[in-house]
Motif scaffolding. Structure first.
Motif, mmCIF file in Angstrom:
data_model
loop_
_atom_site.group_PDB
_atom_site.id
_atom_site.type_symbol
_atom_site.label_atom_id
_atom_site.label_comp_id
_atom_site.label_asym_id
_atom_site.label_seq_id
_atom_site.Cartn_x
_atom_site.Cartn_y
_atom_site.Cartn_z
ATOM 1 N N THR A 1 0.716 -1.192 0.005
ATOM 2 C CA THR A 1 -0.064 -0.186 -0.131
ATOM 3 C C THR A 1 0.779 1.001 0.224
ATOM 4 O O THR A 1 0.605 2.322 -0.775
ATOM 5 N N ALA A 2 1.848 1.319 0.884
ATOM 6 C CA ALA A 2 2.738 2.651 0.974
ATOM 7 C C ALA A 2 3.599 2.586 -0.417
ATOM 8 O O ALA A 2 3.651 3.806 -0.938
ATOM 9 N N THR B 1 3.607 4.617 -7.379
ATOM 10 C CA THR B 1 2.532 4.679 -8.432
ATOM 11 C C THR B 1 1.531 5.887 -8.619
ATOM 12 O O THR B 1 1.300 6.298 -9.422
ATOM 13 N N VAL B 2 1.388 6.392 -7.150
ATOM 14 C CA VAL B 2 0.231 7.438 -7.415
ATOM 15 C C VAL B 2 1.039 8.754 -7.488
ATOM 16 O O VAL B 2 0.857 9.592 -8.064
ATOM 17 N N LEU C 1 6.029 -0.021 -10.546
ATOM 18 C CA LEU C 1 5.399 -1.400 -10.583
ATOM 19 C C LEU C 1 5.700 -1.981 -9.276
ATOM 20 O O LEU C 1 5.321 -3.292 -8.846
ATOM 21 N N TRP C 2 6.588 -1.350 -8.357
ATOM 22 C CA TRP C 2 6.990 -2.235 -7.171
ATOM 23 C C TRP C 2 5.883 -2.463 -6.419
ATOM 24 O O TRP C 2 5.388 -3.704 -5.938
ATOM 25 N N GLY C 3 4.844 -1.397 -5.969
ATOM 26 C CA GLY C 3 3.826 -1.645 -4.925
ATOM 27 C C GLY C 3 2.798 -2.479 -5.588
ATOM 28 O O GLY C 3 2.393 -3.609 -4.966
ATOM 29 N N PRO C 4 2.312 -2.483 -6.889
ATOM 30 C CA PRO C 4 1.348 -3.145 -7.462
ATOM 31 C C PRO C 4 1.867 -4.755 -7.460
ATOM 32 O O PRO C 4 1.088 -5.717 -7.310
ATOM 33 N N THR D 1 1.247 -10.630 -2.613
ATOM 34 C CA THR D 1 0.690 -10.768 -1.315
ATOM 35 C C THR D 1 -0.641 -11.584 -1.215
ATOM 36 O O THR D 1 -1.023 -12.424 -0.304
ATOM 37 N N VAL D 2 -1.441 -10.862 -1.958
ATOM 38 C CA VAL D 2 -2.833 -11.786 -2.413
ATOM 39 C C VAL D 2 -2.689 -13.230 -2.617
ATOM 40 O O VAL D 2 -3.367 -14.047 -2.092
#
Length: 199
Positions: free
Chosen positions: A122-123, A129-130, A172-175, A181-182
């Protein structure tokens, strides 16, 4: 009479030990799909270009020893954190490795992995990304201030191109970490074969 020294009596070469450690660190647990493995192995490579781009700054004559150490530490630390994504597909993400004293061989509770991985995903998604992507499009810093003229993205030419090529993969790291994780949660909490397919 002494027996002649034979080549097979020598201790194993370092490359053999390195290969063993490499395999142990990257070997996936049963039930992890090939696509999920590829995503996990890709995560460190989303961070590597930015780290390599930063490292020459550590040898710039105009900065002090503290700044040099910070640049090197930041690059190495970022890569180490990115490498933990492989734990979401490897055995050491489910069972404490044998080299860890006291806890070796114990099963890792899924929540002990899922909570930090979800928070990290999330972080990182929010940051790279955002916010970073939005700031680049708007031509501002992450805080919304005007970009200084000496930032690499404003220099133009090959310097700006190299900067973008090196920092773009961080988007791309976070996504990627989120997808892993999922998949980890489905495999360990979802139970059995149902959760092993992965993304």
């Amino acid at each position: 009479m002494k027996t002649p020294f034979r080549s097979e009596d020598r201790a194993p070469a370092a490359p053999g030990r390195f290969r063993t450690v490499w395999r142990a660190a990257h070997e996936p647990v049963p039930g992890v799909s090939r696509r999920t493995r590829v995503l996990a192995y890709a995560v460190p490579f989303t961070v590597l270009p930015a780290g390599l781009w930063r490292l020459p700054a550590a040898f710039d004559a105009g900065i002090g020893i503290g700044e040099r150490a910070y640049v090197v530490f930041l690059s190495l630390f970022s890569e180490a954190v990115a490498f933990t994504a492989i734990g979401l597909v490897a055995r050491w993400g489910e069972v404490v490795p044998a080299w860890v004293p006291v806890l070796r061989g114990r099963r890792i509770p899924p929540a002990a992995v899922l909570v930090p991985a979800a928070l990290g995903s999330t972080a990182l998604t929010l940051l790279w990304t955002v916010l970073a992507l939005t700031a680049q499009v708007m031509g501002t810093t992450i805080r919304g201030d005007a970009l200084p003229s000496d930032v690499p993205s404003e220099s133009g030419g090959w310097e700006a191109a190299v900067f973008y090529v090196c920092y773009a993969p961080l988007v791309l790291w976070g996504p990627l970490l989120g997808v892993l994780t999922v998949a980890y949660g489905r495999r360990r909490v979802g139970g059995g074969r149902r959760g092993t397919a992965g993304p």
